[in-house]
Design a protein around this motif. Structure first.
Motif: not given
Length: 300
Positions: A95-97, A271-286
């Protein structure tokens, strides 16, 4: 036209020691943007009338071939036939953009991939009419190329591209022509980790910088050899910002014909799984980063 008029004056200072607080959504300290460079089918090829086949960013790019290079053609085709779908599964399962830097001619050749991009809600930025550098184009030719790329991508995706990224080398006219064509931002810069504004021909232009450092081109060009290496390198980049720096934006470039091979793709998945478990990191569309910046930090 001067460099200033084209928004190309060299600035060695930037934000300096006191960069602005991005005020990222949800209070994130690091915003990551993953970019799939969709180029396969838009590269130079003999069947498309070019004198030689393109072999850049392929596994055999150190082997010069005059004329038609069937091996390189096949490696590009892997990207659209198999690689894209692996990346599509990896991102949609979590579910990551992500963002697509799309070569217009490449999109034309794969309507099913275009449909998948639309269904996933990915933003599609323009990456040229063909996978080509603009630095040698005269102004009229470049204006026409930008117009054609914009029209083709709009037809393929059903929505006009908001952003633009040239293959490596834009011309001194590129930024001005993009403003004239109605683009919201360009990513033809590698000089910062936050968006910024420049003056271009008397108007304000938003730049959302890109990166070739946090990019899977390190596999064919710089000897990165495994998915584990990729995971550790990119994770360390995020952790550096979390530990040492004020809030940042980090861009991670991907290619269907490079990172999507299975042994490499597992590093991206980790990497995406690690990011998904990190509360201070977000993934956004450009496009969302650009519009957030425009709202929180409008042009001065």
């Amino acid at each position: 036209m001067s460099d200033e008029e084209a928004g190309r004056a060299r600035d060695f200072i930037g934000y300096g020691r006191n960069p602005p607080d991005p005020r990222w959504p949800g209070g994130a300290h690091v915003v990551c943007n993953f970019v799939i460079n969709y180029e396969e089918g838009g590269e130079a090829s003999v069947p498309d009338g070019d004198p030689n086949s393109e072999n850049a960013l392929t596994e055999g790019s150190t082997a010069p071939v005059k004329g038609r290079d069937l091996a390189a053609e096949s490696m590009f085709a892997y990207g659209s036939r198999a690689g894209f779908w692996r990346l599509h599964r990896i991102f949609t399962a979590r579910g990551m953009p992500c963002t697509v830097f799309a070569v217009a001619r490449a999109l034309q050749r794969n309507p099913e991939a275009c449909a998948a991009m639309r269904e996933a809600g990915w933003d599609v930025a323009a990456h040229g009419l063909r996978w080509e550098m603009h630095n040698a184009f005269d102004k009229a030719t470049e204006r026409e190329r930008i117009a054609q790329a914009t029209a083709v991508i709009t037809r393929c995706i059903g929505e006009r591209p908001a952003g633009w990224y040239t293959r490596y080398a834009p011309s001194l006219n590129t930024r001005r022509l993009l403003i004239e064509a109605g683009y919201e931002y360009d990513s033809d810069a590698y000089d910062d980790e936050l968006p910024y504004w420049v003056k271009c021909a008397g108007r304000d232009a938003l730049v959302v910088p890109y990166s070739l450092v946090h990019n899977d081109v390190r596999f064919p060009r710089m000897g990165m050899s495994s998915g584990s290496e990729y995971f550790e390198y990119m994770r360390d980049a995020i952790e550096c910002v979390l530990r040492e720096d004020p809030p940042r934006m980090l861009s991670f470039g991907l290619h269907n014909r490079i990172i999507a091979h299975p042994g490499r793709a597992m590093g991206l998945a980790r990497l995406l799984d690690w990011i998904g478990n990190h509360p201070r990191v977000a993934v956004m569309r450009r496009v969302d980063i650009a519009r957030h910046w425009r709202k929180e930090h409008p042009a001065p």
